[in-house]
Scaffold this motif. Structure first.
Motif, PDB file in Angstrom:
ATOM      1  N   ALA A  71     -54.562-159.482  14.236  1.00  0.00           N
ATOM      2  CA  ALA A  71     -55.858-158.842  14.493  1.00  0.00           C
ATOM      3  C   ALA A  71     -56.962-159.527  13.693  1.00  0.00           C
ATOM      4  N   LEU A  72     -56.693-159.823  12.435  1.00  0.00           N
ATOM      5  CA  LEU A  72     -57.700-160.490  11.606  1.00  0.00           C
ATOM      6  C   LEU A  72     -58.025-161.874  12.140  1.00  0.00           C
ATOM      7  N   SER A  73     -57.017-162.613  12.541  1.00  0.00           N
ATOM      8  CA  SER A  73     -57.233-163.961  13.079  1.00  0.00           C
ATOM      9  C   SER A  73     -58.011-163.925  14.390  1.00  0.00           C
ATOM     10  N   LEU A 100     -55.888-149.044  10.921  1.00  0.00           N
ATOM     11  CA  LEU A 100     -55.088-148.994  12.145  1.00  0.00           C
ATOM     12  C   LEU A 100     -53.831-148.137  12.051  1.00  0.00           C
ATOM     13  N   TYR A 101     -53.238-148.043  10.873  1.00  0.00           N
ATOM     14  CA  TYR A 101     -51.909-147.446  10.794  1.00  0.00           C
ATOM     15  C   TYR A 101     -51.790-146.220   9.895  1.00  0.00           C
ATOM     16  N   LEU A 137     -62.756-154.193  14.282  1.00  0.00           N
ATOM     17  CA  LEU A 137     -61.411-153.668  14.517  1.00  0.00           C
ATOM     18  C   LEU A 137     -61.442-152.171  14.812  1.00  0.00           C
ATOM     19  N   ALA A 138     -62.335-151.451  14.140  1.00  0.00           N
ATOM     20  CA  ALA A 138     -62.442-150.006  14.378  1.00  0.00           C
ATOM     21  C   ALA A 138     -62.866-149.717  15.814  1.00  0.00           C
ATOM     22  N   LEU A 144     -55.697-152.085  19.984  1.00  0.00           N
ATOM     23  CA  LEU A 144     -54.936-152.898  19.036  1.00  0.00           C
ATOM     24  C   LEU A 144     -53.610-152.280  18.620  1.00  0.00           C
ATOM     25  N   LEU A 145     -53.486-150.983  18.761  1.00  0.00           N
ATOM     26  CA  LEU A 145     -52.280-150.312  18.270  1.00  0.00           C
ATOM     27  C   LEU A 145     -51.089-150.606  19.164  1.00  0.00           C
TER      28      LEU A 145
END
Length: 146
Positions: A71-73, A100-101, A137-138, A144-145
């Motif tokens: 995700a960061l990449s 995320l988790y 990301l939010a 993404l999950l």
């Protein structure tokens, strides 16, 4: 500083130390994290033991490292994981795991805490970078999950 904030800081310390060891020894980060965590539990390096939340965060980052790094990449425009400053990388890994988790932490709190860690530990540009990336990301969290 609140207890959870201190625990996050300690988690960043562990993730950073493991990242540095993995880079210098050739050991994969996913193997270095549990080793460093076990050492810090046995010898915390401070007068207080490692908080339970620190352990939870580091174990969570370890378990989800490939998804976190992907995700960061993917969403760090113009920055590879390896090109990021090591402190930012550690802060982002902890912040991404919380975002995320960890359903116990509201998204805004995860982002704010990561930004504050970047502000106190890294460069002048780091808080903006961390805020922007975690904010992105939010907004994509549901997609993404796993």
């Amino acid at each position: 500083m609140a207890a959870r904030s201190k625990a996050r800081k300690r988690a960043v310390d562990v993730v950073y130390e493991a990242d540095q060891r993995a880079l210098t020894s050739g050991e994969a980060l996913v193997r270095a994290l549990p080793t460093v965590l076990a050492e810090r539990v046995a010898q915390p390096g401070t007068q207080t033991s490692l908080p339970e939340y620190t352990i939870e965060v580091v174990e969570g980052v370890t378990a989800r490292l490939s998804s976190i790094d992907e995700a960061l990449s993917t969403y760090s425009q113009g920055w590879t994981i390896d090109r990021m400053p090591a402190v930012d990388r550690a802060v982002l890994r902890v912040g991404t795991w919380e975002l995320l988790y960890n359903d116990d932490v509201p998204d805004a709190v995860a982002i704010d805490e990561a930004v504050e860690l970047a502000r106190s530990l890294s460069t002048d540009d780091s808080p903006t970078f961390v805020n922007g990336l975690l904010g992105r990301l939010a907004t994509l969290k549901d997609t993404l999950l796993d």
